[in-house]
Scaffold this active site. Structure first.
Site, PDB file in Angstrom:
ATOM      1  N   TYR A 133     -10.336   5.430   3.168  1.00 28.12           N
ATOM      2  CA  TYR A 133     -11.533   6.124   3.650  1.00 28.12           C
ATOM      3  C   TYR A 133     -11.243   7.584   4.032  1.00 28.12           C
ATOM      4  CZ  TYR A 133     -13.206   1.300   3.966  1.00 28.12           C
ATOM      5  OH  TYR A 133     -13.562   0.002   3.675  1.00 28.12           O
TER       6      TYR A 133
ATOM      7  N   ASP B   1      -1.409  -3.742  10.150  1.00 27.50           N
ATOM      8  CA  ASP B   1      -2.769  -4.089   9.744  1.00 27.50           C
ATOM      9  C   ASP B   1      -3.675  -3.046  10.374  1.00 27.50           C
ATOM     10  OD1 ASP B   1      -4.278  -6.011   8.099  1.00 27.50           O
ATOM     11  OD2 ASP B   1      -5.423  -6.298   9.949  1.00 27.50           O
TER      12      ASP B   1
ATOM     13  N   HIS C  13      -3.881   7.175  13.455  1.00 26.81           N
ATOM     14  CA  HIS C  13      -3.722   5.862  14.089  1.00 26.81           C
ATOM     15  C   HIS C  13      -2.359   5.252  13.742  1.00 26.81           C
ATOM     16  CE1 HIS C  13      -5.373   5.851  10.120  1.00 26.81           C
ATOM     17  NE2 HIS C  13      -5.198   4.540   9.955  1.00 26.81           N
ATOM     18  N   ARG C  14      -1.964   5.399  12.452  1.00 24.15           N
ATOM     19  CA  ARG C  14      -0.702   4.798  11.991  1.00 24.15           C
ATOM     20  C   ARG C  14       0.488   5.537  12.614  1.00 24.15           C
ATOM     21  NH1 ARG C  14      -2.131   4.664   7.496  1.00 24.15           N
ATOM     22  NH2 ARG C  14      -2.858   2.522   7.705  1.00 24.15           N
TER      23      ARG C  14
ATOM     24  N   ASN D 158       0.852  -1.188   0.000  1.00 24.38           N
ATOM     25  CA  ASN D 158       0.000   0.000   0.000  1.00 24.38           C
ATOM     26  C   ASN D 158       0.898   1.251   0.000  1.00 24.38           C
ATOM     27  OD1 ASN D 158      -1.451   2.246   1.090  1.00 24.38           O
ATOM     28  ND2 ASN D 158      -3.044   0.861   1.802  1.00 24.38           N
TER      29      ASN D 158
ATOM     30  N   LYS E 109       0.316   3.934   2.832  1.00 28.22           N
ATOM     31  CA  LYS E 109       0.924   3.559   4.119  1.00 28.22           C
ATOM     32  C   LYS E 109       2.424   3.769   4.074  1.00 28.22           C
ATOM     33  CE  LYS E 109      -1.869  -0.453   5.489  1.00 28.22           C
ATOM     34  NZ  LYS E 109      -1.749  -1.869   5.864  1.00 28.22           N
TER      35      LYS E 109
HETATM   36  P1  ITT Z   1      -1.048  -4.073   2.996  1.00 28.28           P
HETATM   37  O1  ITT Z   1      -1.762  -5.270   3.589  1.00 28.28           O
HETATM   38  O2  ITT Z   1      -0.240  -4.404   1.778  1.00 28.28           O
HETATM   39  O3  ITT Z   1      -0.284  -3.309   4.019  1.00 28.28           O
HETATM   40  P2  ITT Z   1      -3.753  -3.067   2.685  1.00 28.28           P
HETATM   41  O4  ITT Z   1      -4.329  -1.823   2.066  1.00 28.28           O
HETATM   42  O5  ITT Z   1      -4.338  -4.382   2.233  1.00 28.28           O
HETATM   43  O6  ITT Z   1      -2.169  -3.035   2.451  1.00 28.28           O
HETATM   44  P3  ITT Z   1      -4.760  -3.552   5.346  1.00 28.28           P
HETATM   45  O7  ITT Z   1      -5.037  -4.974   5.103  1.00 28.28           O
HETATM   46  O8  ITT Z   1      -4.132  -3.150   6.653  1.00 28.28           O
HETATM   47  O9  ITT Z   1      -3.820  -2.924   4.239  1.00 28.28           O
HETATM   48  O10 ITT Z   1      -6.126  -2.778   5.157  1.00 28.28           O
HETATM   49  C1  ITT Z   1      -6.223  -1.474   5.554  1.00 28.28           C
HETATM   50  C2  ITT Z   1      -7.395  -0.813   4.867  1.00 28.28           C
HETATM   51  O11 ITT Z   1      -8.044   0.027   5.833  1.00 28.28           O
HETATM   52  C3  ITT Z   1      -6.902   0.095   3.760  1.00 28.28           C
HETATM   53  O12 ITT Z   1      -6.871  -0.554   2.506  1.00 28.28           O
HETATM   54  C4  ITT Z   1      -7.930   1.208   3.824  1.00 28.28           C
HETATM   55  O13 ITT Z   1      -9.083   0.833   3.140  1.00 28.28           O
HETATM   56  C5  ITT Z   1      -8.244   1.300   5.316  1.00 28.28           C
HETATM   57  N1  ITT Z   1      -7.303   2.222   6.003  1.00 28.28           N
HETATM   58  C6  ITT Z   1      -6.311   1.896   6.883  1.00 28.28           C
HETATM   59  N2  ITT Z   1      -5.622   2.995   7.259  1.00 28.28           N
HETATM   60  C7  ITT Z   1      -6.185   4.022   6.594  1.00 28.28           C
HETATM   61  C8  ITT Z   1      -5.919   5.394   6.540  1.00 28.28           C
HETATM   62  O14 ITT Z   1      -4.900   5.940   7.177  1.00 28.28           O
HETATM   63  N3  ITT Z   1      -6.715   6.156   5.771  1.00 28.28           N
HETATM   64  C9  ITT Z   1      -7.736   5.626   5.072  1.00 28.28           C
HETATM   65  N4  ITT Z   1      -8.031   4.333   5.048  1.00 28.28           N
HETATM   66  C10 ITT Z   1      -7.274   3.532   5.797  1.00 28.28           C
END
Ligand code: ITT
Length: 195
Positions: free
Chosen positions: A153, A70, A179-180, A10, A13
């Site tokens: 989101y 996650d 949060h991150r 991602n 992130k």
């Molecule tokens: P990786 O597993 O490769 O890290 P991913 O996008 O699949 O990437 P997650 O499984 O942790 O990551 O899912 C997190 C989801 O939650 C992400 O795709 C967004 O839809 C949402 N999310 C998490 N943090 C966010 C943020 O800071 N802003 C907006 N949406 C967020």
């Protein structure tokens, strides 16, 4: 520099966490930087379970220290959904836009404010020990899209005490409240002590 792989595909992130580790002795390398397309099935029912699985899977490939995250959105009126299913809420291969539209559709019969929070579990793994930290960001879901920065989101999430959505904030501003940022700042502190 201490090389650490960030087990994420991602880009949103990855940019945020690289920004948090600027001016440290840690070089953060993402899976995209490595051209690594390893698919990790996120089949655990907790943020911690999935974060540990991402870190272990990538550690097994490179045998150098790994961090992983996650995270997801927890909406009160939807009993905590989408939660660990945030990334693929609207189905396999869905876009962020699909997820946002599905969420607003599910909320349409509920009264505002739609209280929600983002959660992040950050994990470090070096083949011997796990370090696990958490962060959250409280706010509400708004019914119109605002802003083009960030990802996921962000355009419909208004953090408590702010009149801008996360998608209207620069990375440096988002990193003051997200949060991150909370989870990875805690992790960074522990890593500075450890190394
Ligand atoms: P990786 O597993 O490769 O890290 P991913 O996008 O699949 O990437 P997650 O499984 O942790 O990551 O899912 C997190 C989801 O939650 C992400 O795709 C967004 O839809 C949402 N999310 C998490 N943090 C966010 C943020 O800071 N802003 C907006 N949406 C967020």
């Amino acid at each position: 520099m201490n090389k650490i792989i960030f087990a994420t595909s991602n880009e949103g992130k990855s940019k945020e966490v690289k920004h948090l580790f600027e001016k440290t002795d840690f070089a953060i390398i993402s899976l995209n930087d490595l051209g690594d397309k390893t698919e990790i099935i996120e089949d655990k029912n907790t943020f911690e379970g999935n974060a540990k699985k991402k870190a272990e899977t990538i550690y097994d490939v490179y045998k150098i220290p790994v961090i992983a995250d996650d995270s997801g959105l927890v909406v009160e009126q939807l009993d905590g959904k989408p939660g660990v299913h945030s990334a693929r809420y609207a189905g396999e291969n869905c876009t962020y836009d699909d997820n946002n539209k599905k969420l607003l559709d599910e909320l349409k019969d509920y009264s505002q404010p739609h209280k929600a929070k983002f959660h992040c579990t950050a994990v470090y793994y070096d083949g011997k020990e796990f370090i696990i930290t958490e962060g959250k960001c409280e706010g509400e879901i708004i019914r119109i899209f605002r802003g083009t920065k960030g990802f996921g989101y962000d355009p419909i999430f208004l953090p408590v005490g702010y009149d801008k959505t996360l998608a209207e904030l620069d990375i440096s501003e988002k990193n003051k409240l997200s949060h991150r940022a909370e989870a990875f700042n805690k992790l960074k502190k522990k890593l500075v002590e450890k190394y």
